[in-house]
Write a protein that holds these residues in place. Structure first.
Motif, mmCIF file in Angstrom:
data_model
loop_
_atom_site.group_PDB
_atom_site.id
_atom_site.type_symbol
_atom_site.label_atom_id
_atom_site.label_comp_id
_atom_site.label_asym_id
_atom_site.label_seq_id
_atom_site.Cartn_x
_atom_site.Cartn_y
_atom_site.Cartn_z
ATOM 1 N N HIS A 1 0.846 -1.194 0.000
ATOM 2 C CA HIS A 1 0.000 0.000 0.000
ATOM 3 C C HIS A 1 0.884 1.248 0.000
ATOM 4 C CE1 HIS A 1 -4.082 -1.807 1.212
ATOM 5 N NE2 HIS A 1 -3.325 -2.721 0.631
ATOM 6 N N HIS B 1 -6.056 -1.795 7.043
ATOM 7 C CA HIS B 1 -4.746 -2.459 7.087
ATOM 8 C C HIS B 1 -3.642 -1.412 7.269
ATOM 9 C CE1 HIS B 1 -1.729 -5.057 4.761
ATOM 10 N NE2 HIS B 1 -1.407 -3.893 4.255
ATOM 11 N N CYS B 2 -3.744 -0.275 6.580
ATOM 12 C CA CYS B 2 -2.735 0.786 6.709
ATOM 13 C C CYS B 2 -2.824 1.469 8.069
ATOM 14 C CB CYS B 2 -2.895 1.831 5.610
ATOM 15 S SG CYS B 2 -2.349 1.197 4.020
ATOM 16 N N CYS C 1 -6.840 2.649 4.298
ATOM 17 C CA CYS C 1 -7.642 1.467 4.614
ATOM 18 C C CYS C 1 -7.315 0.982 6.035
ATOM 19 C CB CYS C 1 -7.363 0.360 3.606
ATOM 20 S SG CYS C 1 -5.794 -0.474 3.886
ATOM 21 N N GLU D 1 0.843 3.889 1.747
ATOM 22 C CA GLU D 1 1.258 4.340 3.082
ATOM 23 C C GLU D 1 2.422 3.484 3.576
ATOM 24 O OE1 GLU D 1 -1.717 3.599 1.914
ATOM 25 O OE2 GLU D 1 -3.317 4.775 2.833
HETATM 26 ZN ZN ZN Z 1 -3.993 0.543 2.880
#
Ligand code: ZN
Ligand code: DUR
Length: 294
Positions: free
Chosen positions: A102, A131-132, A129, A104
């Motif tokens: 990603h 996850h980030c 998101c 990030e």
């Molecule tokens: Zn992400």
């Protein structure tokens, strides 16, 4: 200037184009700007720190590799030094989606690999998101990290990740990007092995203790090394190959032109990066991969 920047650059204001030109036109532009360079750019353009980071986002997004989604995410990490580091999402055809990086993660890892020891803010062109958000909660800045998004008031990671789960829930005191030297040693004269070992010595693996690093040799002989970055929630962890690919891509290298790769990792650990490293490299056309353990 690297051709990937041409379109985004041509869409900047004329003033900003002239302010940025010396850096983007410099051979081997590293997709980062130092605090000192930023002062000059701000004086010339009249932009604030945050306005400049927003203006640079399309240039960061231009570094994305998106054969699957064609969706370009750009992120800019601000280090405690005041430097800015570009990041973009990276997808790999024929590899599982789990191998995706990603934007990030790319910007944060980029800053870490260039020696930054913490972040104050991250500017992104889309909302990060889950996850980030979890990946960012591994940093020492914790939920205080500033998140800057277009058309949103400045906020903190805590605003975007309330009731956060993190390293302290697992009684872990180490934090991603905090300087460490694990002191693992190997007797080898191979520069790629040495670079991968140095990366493993700076890797963040407090959960599994399976420290690892990957070094890649480009066709022109340039080396790129990446460190493993674990996460308290395990799945958002970034494998060492991805970290090395981040540095290669962001530096302007071609991830489909890797001449040789080395994984260095702990012997008899609870997990191994070997299978994932080898199979993802194979999708990038690199079969010359070796594993060395300490
Ligand atoms: Zn992400
Ligand atoms: O926070 C986010 C969400 C998505 N993506 C990327 C991952 C993938 O390449 C594409 C589609 O999800 O966008 C990011 O970079 N950051």
């Amino acid at each position: 200037m690297h051709p990937r920047f041409h379109t985004a650059y041509s869409e900047l204001s004329a003033t900003l184009q002239s302010a940025l030109r010396p850096y983007f036109d410099a051979p081997g532009f590293p997709a980062m700007l130092t605090a000192e360079q930023l002062e000059t750019i701000k004086q010339y353009s009249g932009l604030s720190d945050d306005a400049l980071a927003f203006a640079l986002l399309p240039l960061a997004a231009a570094c994305s590799l998106t054969p699957i989604s064609h969706f370009h995410v750009g992120a800019i990490a601000r280090g405690v030094s005041g430097n800015l580091y570009f990041g973009a999402n990276m997808e790999f055809s024929n590899a599982p989606l789990q191998q995706t990086v990603h934007a990030e993660q790319c910007a944060i890892t980029h800053a870490w690999l260039r020696g930054e020891i913490g972040l104050t803010a991250i500017t992104v062109n889309y909302t990060p998101c889950g996850h980030c958000r979890q990946f960012m909660n591994e940093l020492k800045s914790g939920t205080r990290l500033q998140i800057l998004l277009p058309e949103r008031a400045p906020a903190t990671l805590g605003d975007y990740l309330p009731d956060a789960f993190g390293p302290k829930d697992l009684d872990i005191s180490e934090r991603l990007m905090s300087p460490v030297e694990h002191g693992f040693q190997l007797a080898s004269d191979d520069t790629l092995v040495k670079a991968a070992l140095a990366a493993a010595n700076h890797s963040h693996a407090p959960y599994s203790k399976a420290h690892s690093g990957v070094a890649l040799e480009a066709e022109d002989g340039t080396l790129y090394a990446g460190r493993y970055a674990e996460n308290a929630a395990f799945n958002p962890s970034l494998p060492p190959l991805q970290a090395a690919l981040i540095l290669m891509n962001i530096s302007g290298g071609n991830c489909q032109k890797i001449h040789r790769a080395v994984l260095v990792e702990a012997k008899n650990a609870t997990l191994s990066q070997w299978d994932a490293t080898r199979s993802t490299l194979a999708t990038l056309g690199c079969q010359n991969v070796s594993r060395v353990t300490f």
